[in-house]
Design an enzyme around this catalytic site. Structure first.
Site, PDB file in Angstrom:
ATOM      1  N   CYS A 199       0.820  -1.219   0.000  1.00  0.00           N
ATOM      2  CA  CYS A 199       0.000   0.000   0.000  1.00  0.00           C
ATOM      3  C   CYS A 199       0.856   1.272   0.000  1.00  0.00           C
ATOM      4  O   CYS A 199       1.923   1.314   0.590  1.00  0.00           O
ATOM      5  CB  CYS A 199      -0.858   0.049   1.247  1.00  0.00           C
ATOM      6  SG  CYS A 199      -1.811  -1.422   1.520  1.00  0.00           S
ATOM      7  N   ARG A 222       5.172  -0.176  -5.968  1.00  0.00           N
ATOM      8  CA  ARG A 222       5.115  -0.952  -4.724  1.00  0.00           C
ATOM      9  C   ARG A 222       4.136  -2.115  -4.839  1.00  0.00           C
ATOM     10  O   ARG A 222       4.164  -3.028  -4.021  1.00  0.00           O
ATOM     11  CB  ARG A 222       4.691  -0.054  -3.556  1.00  0.00           C
ATOM     12  CG  ARG A 222       5.693   1.032  -3.240  1.00  0.00           C
ATOM     13  CD  ARG A 222       5.087   2.069  -2.337  1.00  0.00           C
ATOM     14  NE  ARG A 222       4.796   1.563  -1.014  1.00  0.00           N
ATOM     15  CZ  ARG A 222       5.507   1.825   0.068  1.00  0.00           C
ATOM     16  NH1 ARG A 222       6.545   2.593  -0.024  1.00  0.00           N
ATOM     17  NH2 ARG A 222       5.166   1.331   1.228  1.00  0.00           N
ATOM     18  N   TRP A 228      -3.073  -2.693  -1.313  1.00  0.00           N
ATOM     19  CA  TRP A 228      -2.692  -4.072  -1.621  1.00  0.00           C
ATOM     20  C   TRP A 228      -3.442  -4.923  -0.600  1.00  0.00           C
ATOM     21  O   TRP A 228      -3.177  -4.845   0.596  1.00  0.00           O
ATOM     22  CB  TRP A 228      -1.182  -4.235  -1.467  1.00  0.00           C
ATOM     23  CG  TRP A 228      -0.634  -5.526  -1.949  1.00  0.00           C
ATOM     24  CD1 TRP A 228      -0.287  -5.856  -3.239  1.00  0.00           C
ATOM     25  CD2 TRP A 228      -0.321  -6.676  -1.148  1.00  0.00           C
ATOM     26  NE1 TRP A 228       0.194  -7.128  -3.286  1.00  0.00           N
ATOM     27  CE2 TRP A 228       0.196  -7.657  -2.027  1.00  0.00           C
ATOM     28  CE3 TRP A 228      -0.436  -6.984   0.212  1.00  0.00           C
ATOM     29  CZ2 TRP A 228       0.602  -8.918  -1.587  1.00  0.00           C
ATOM     30  CZ3 TRP A 228      -0.035  -8.235   0.647  1.00  0.00           C
ATOM     31  CH2 TRP A 228       0.473  -9.193  -0.243  1.00  0.00           C
ATOM     32  N   ASN A 242      -1.775   1.982   5.891  1.00  0.00           N
ATOM     33  CA  ASN A 242      -0.931   0.849   5.479  1.00  0.00           C
ATOM     34  C   ASN A 242      -0.641   0.040   6.732  1.00  0.00           C
ATOM     35  O   ASN A 242      -0.380   0.630   7.778  1.00  0.00           O
ATOM     36  CB  ASN A 242       0.422   1.326   4.934  1.00  0.00           C
ATOM     37  CG  ASN A 242       0.294   2.096   3.644  1.00  0.00           C
ATOM     38  OD1 ASN A 242      -0.785   2.172   3.075  1.00  0.00           O
ATOM     39  ND2 ASN A 242       1.399   2.661   3.186  1.00  0.00           N
ATOM     40  N   GLY A 243      -0.599  -1.285   6.606  1.00  0.00           N
ATOM     41  CA  GLY A 243      -0.280  -2.115   7.757  1.00  0.00           C
ATOM     42  C   GLY A 243      -1.448  -3.029   8.089  1.00  0.00           C
ATOM     43  O   GLY A 243      -2.393  -3.170   7.300  1.00  0.00           O
ATOM     44  N   GLU A 273      18.630 -17.330  -7.284  1.00  0.00           N
ATOM     45  CA  GLU A 273      18.203 -15.991  -7.693  1.00  0.00           C
ATOM     46  C   GLU A 273      17.674 -16.010  -9.129  1.00  0.00           C
ATOM     47  O   GLU A 273      16.660 -15.378  -9.434  1.00  0.00           O
ATOM     48  CB  GLU A 273      19.387 -15.021  -7.532  1.00  0.00           C
ATOM     49  CG  GLU A 273      19.157 -13.605  -7.996  1.00  0.00           C
ATOM     50  CD  GLU A 273      18.002 -12.870  -7.302  1.00  0.00           C
ATOM     51  OE1 GLU A 273      17.451 -13.369  -6.317  1.00  0.00           O
ATOM     52  OE2 GLU A 273      17.646 -11.786  -7.799  1.00  0.00           O
ATOM     53  N   LYS A 325      13.913 -14.905 -10.143  1.00  0.00           N
ATOM     54  CA  LYS A 325      13.618 -13.851 -11.137  1.00  0.00           C
ATOM     55  C   LYS A 325      12.622 -14.380 -12.160  1.00  0.00           C
ATOM     56  O   LYS A 325      11.669 -13.702 -12.514  1.00  0.00           O
ATOM     57  CB  LYS A 325      14.887 -13.401 -11.886  1.00  0.00           C
ATOM     58  CG  LYS A 325      15.828 -12.502 -11.166  1.00  0.00           C
ATOM     59  CD  LYS A 325      15.324 -11.123 -10.879  1.00  0.00           C
ATOM     60  CE  LYS A 325      14.613 -11.057  -9.562  1.00  0.00           C
ATOM     61  NZ  LYS A 325      15.353 -10.907  -8.352  1.00  0.00           N
ATOM     62  N   GLU A 380       8.985 -14.964 -10.630  1.00  0.00           N
ATOM     63  CA  GLU A 380       8.199 -13.798 -10.204  1.00  0.00           C
ATOM     64  C   GLU A 380       7.702 -12.938 -11.351  1.00  0.00           C
ATOM     65  O   GLU A 380       6.637 -12.354 -11.253  1.00  0.00           O
ATOM     66  CB  GLU A 380       8.911 -12.972  -9.139  1.00  0.00           C
ATOM     67  CG  GLU A 380      10.194 -12.311  -9.557  1.00  0.00           C
ATOM     68  CD  GLU A 380      10.887 -11.613  -8.409  1.00  0.00           C
ATOM     69  OE1 GLU A 380      10.247 -11.240  -7.423  1.00  0.00           O
ATOM     70  OE2 GLU A 380      12.118 -11.436  -8.495  1.00  0.00           O
ATOM     71  N   HIS A 416      19.614 -36.088  -6.282  1.00  0.00           N
ATOM     72  CA  HIS A 416      18.853 -36.549  -5.122  1.00  0.00           C
ATOM     73  C   HIS A 416      17.369 -36.258  -5.265  1.00  0.00           C
ATOM     74  O   HIS A 416      16.678 -36.115  -4.254  1.00  0.00           O
ATOM     75  CB  HIS A 416      19.423 -35.930  -3.844  1.00  0.00           C
ATOM     76  CG  HIS A 416      20.854 -36.269  -3.640  1.00  0.00           C
ATOM     77  ND1 HIS A 416      21.264 -37.471  -3.112  1.00  0.00           N
ATOM     78  CD2 HIS A 416      21.989 -35.588  -3.954  1.00  0.00           C
ATOM     79  CE1 HIS A 416      22.588 -37.509  -3.082  1.00  0.00           C
ATOM     80  NE2 HIS A 416      23.046 -36.369  -3.590  1.00  0.00           N
ATOM     81  N   LYS A 442       6.668  -4.357  -4.025  1.00  0.00           N
ATOM     82  CA  LYS A 442       8.090  -4.026  -3.964  1.00  0.00           C
ATOM     83  C   LYS A 442       8.592  -4.024  -2.527  1.00  0.00           C
ATOM     84  O   LYS A 442       9.670  -4.486  -2.223  1.00  0.00           O
ATOM     85  CB  LYS A 442       8.314  -2.651  -4.593  1.00  0.00           C
ATOM     86  CG  LYS A 442       9.761  -2.198  -4.608  1.00  0.00           C
ATOM     87  CD  LYS A 442      10.567  -3.022  -5.589  1.00  0.00           C
ATOM     88  CE  LYS A 442      12.048  -2.723  -5.541  1.00  0.00           C
ATOM     89  NZ  LYS A 442      12.832  -3.813  -6.135  1.00  0.00           N
TER      90      LYS A 442
END
Ligand code: F6R
Length: 610
Positions: free
Chosen positions: A2, A27, A74, A100-101, A483, A487, A490, A506, A605
């Site tokens: 948010c 964000r 969000w 926000n929160g 990584e 990438k 996402e 394995h 973000k």
């Protein structure tokens, strides 16, 4: 996550709020809204989806106002729809609030308000706060005091802003666990959850700390603690520029940020290398240097990509410093009552410096009196301010949701730390100077890799419809495999997994057939022969091999279906180069699938809720 913007002053607030909200789009959000006071009446306009929808609605209505608050939401409590979008208001529509929160005790508060006959309009946790504020106003309190009293009953996290048509000359803002800044102007003032939303108007910033509440009018600012003590806040001038926040001619922020890595890496190391002494200089560590040099154990704590950079740092610290190093997910660290000794150093890694789990992990470690160091990108962020000491990575603003340049800059900082501490231990001057020289060559080597974009784009075209990918690497390049897979998943929504190459036997090898692309990070280092055997094993099962290899390696061309060549460097610095083709591969696959790489679905973000 948010975003919050607020304006009070001589301008029309609508374009200020819209521009600010657009700056916060990166964000991640699913709905947007503004609250305005027009001719002493409060007006809310909100919509599902993009800020551009909201902008159209506001244009149609032709509203103008000198005070307003805006929000991108969000969803956490309640699905993303107009009803749940912020602002939320009290029953008579005089008070508006954006938040926000997460309010953890919202259910208890809601039950008691329902008993008093209050009617709710949304499924959000946020709405309880505005009704609670209203109840304190009805008892004769000012808006400022009512917000303060309401917040002392609230448990959880918030960055919030409130306006009221009964006191139309002020915005009340408060913070606990969710960032909030005040921008100081001339005859106008601003609030925002992120400095980038204000930079077009002012660079004079006041950072609110947890448990603080502020009253902002067009020409004044005062702050108190939630318990009512007066406080004096410092105004800080930020250096971020508007140009840094723009796309600079690239189609997306992500591509811009990948392509600017020669400069971002240079900025991370600039002024921090001392060739004559074969060492590094990190001003942020000076006051804790002796303690750090004597530390018996290092713990690195972070989330996501920053956690991957911590894994690379573990290899650096253990190879050169011989200090036992552990890497922990912040979300696990904070809840498992970790064993922390007096001579441990704990490093909290965060691009944003606001990630809720990393911040909470740091506060937990501080409570246990550990030496807490921050490695952050965003200057003035919570982790940067609250850590005992730390190092900025200086990557510049990272707007694309998928982290790219922050990762390579984090690795630079860890390599600098390694050099600095190793030279205090047993590294020779000559070895230190060799590392300094390798550092200095990094920007040019990255430039060389970035000339391979069309080659990588062709590989992306071949594999863009693959449903799965495997990424394999060894040693320093095992975290790079993780990584690379992160990438890809996402931004392209392709399922991808990273593994240490030898682990493949394995289990994951069962997945390999002629449809499985396997990306090997296989530079010519001490693990080369081993990884070549792993490549042969995949080849034998008809997997498609994409190899990231050293530029002089011609053998690999005879085995791999595709190879992308990177310049050689010392092992410790290899991940800074080997990750770049993986960023580009993920980028081009997502673009070819027609996806929004800067704002991938469901992602934010800055993850400011746990
Ligand atoms: C991945 C990504 C996330 C972040 C994670 C931590 O591309 O961006 O995984 O790395 O949310 O964020 P920071 O570093 O801001 O704490």
């Amino acid at each position: 996550m948010c975003g919050i913007v607020g304006y009070i002053g001589y301008r029309d607030s609508v374009p200020v709020l819209i521009e600010g909200l657009k700056r916060l789009e990166y964000r991640g959000y699913d709905s947007a809204g503004v609250g305005l006071i027009v001719d002493s009446k409060s007006i809310i306009v909100k919509d599902k989806g993009k800020v551009s929808n909201l902008e159209k609605l506001l244009d149609e209505k032709g509203l103008k106002s000198n005070i307003g608050i805006g929000h991108t939401r969000w969803a956490t409590h309640g699905e993303p729809n107009v009803m749940n979008a912020h602002p939320h208001s009290n029953e008579d529509g005089t008070i508006f609030l954006i938040h926000n929160g997460i309010i953890e005790n919202f259910n208890t508060i809601k039950m008691s308000l329902l008993k008093q006959g209050i009617k709710f309009q949304s499924d959000t946790d946020t709405e309880v706060i505005v009704h609670l504020i209203d109840s304190f106003i009805k008892k004769g309190n000012s808006l400022f005091k009512a917000v303060r009293l309401a917040l002392s009953e609230v448990e959880g996290t918030y960055g919030l802003a409130v306006i009221s048509s009964n006191e139309p000359d002020k915005i009340i803002a408060a913070r606990k666990g969710s960032p909030l800044v005040v921008g100081i102007g001339n005859g106008e003032n601003f609030i925002a959850s992120d400095v980038s939303a204000l930079i077009a108007y002012t660079k004079q910033i006041v950072y609110l700390d947890d448990g603080e509440i502020a009253e902002i009018t067009c020409d004044s600012f005062k702050a108190k603690t939630i318990i009512g003590d007066d406080i004096k806040k410092e105004v800080i001038e930020v250096t971020m520029s508007l140009e840094e926040l723009d796309r600079g001619g690239y189609d997306t922020f992500m591509l811009k940020e990948i392509m600017e890595q020669p400069e971002s890496v240079l900025n991370s190391i600039r002024g921090r290398l001392v060739f004559e002494e074969g060492t590094a200089k990190l001003g942020g560590l000076e006051n804790v240097f002796d303690k750090l040099a004597d530390t018996k154990r290092i713990i690195l704590t972070a989330c996501g990509t920053s956690w991957h950079s911590g894994l690379v740092a573990e290899y650096m610290f253990e190879q050169y410093l011989r200090i036992p190093t552990e890497v922990e997910y912040a979300s696990e660290f904070r809840y498992r009552n970790p064993i922390i000794n007096n001579d441990d150093a704990i490093i909290f890694i965060s691009q944003s410096g606001e990630t809720a789990d990393t911040l909470a992990a740091m506060r937990e470690a501080k409570r246990k009196r550990a030496l807490c160091l921050g490695v952050c990108n965003v200057v003035g962020s919570s982790i940067a301010r609250e850590s005992d000491s730390g190092v900025y990575i200086h990557a510049g603003p990272e707007i694309g949701v998928a982290s790219t340049k922050a990762f390579t800059s984090q690795l630079c900082v860890f390599a600098l730390m390694t050099l600095l501490l190793a030279r205090k231990r047993d590294m020779s001057l000559v070895d230190g100077q060799k590392i300094v020289t390798e550092f200095q060559q990094l920007p040019d080597k990255i430039r060389k890799i970035l000339t391979l974009t069309s080659e990588i784009e062709k590989i992306a075209e071949v594999f863009k419809d693959a449903p799965n990918f495997l990424y394999l690497g060894r040693g320093y390049n095992f975290p790079v495999a993780l990584e690379g897979a992160l990438k890809l998943k996402e931004i392209s929504y392709i399922h991808a997994e990273g593994y240490p190459a030898a682990e493949m036997k394995h289990g994951p090898i069962a997945l390999v057939d002629e449809n499985m692309p396997v990306v090997f990070i296989a530079p010519s280092d001490s693990t080369y022969d081993k990884i070549m055997s792993n490549i042969q094993e995949i080849k034998a099962r008809k997997g498609k091999i994409i190899a990231i290899a050293s530029e002089h390696d011609t053998v690999i061309d005879t085995i791999a279906d595709y190879s992308i060549k990177i310049p050689d460097t010392i092992r410790m610095l290899t991940p800074i180069l080997s990750v770049i083709p993986l960023q580009l591969l993920a980028y081009y696959i997502a673009v070819k699938k027609g996806l929004n790489v800067d704002q991938p679905r469901n992602l934010a973000k800055s993850v400011t809720v746990e």
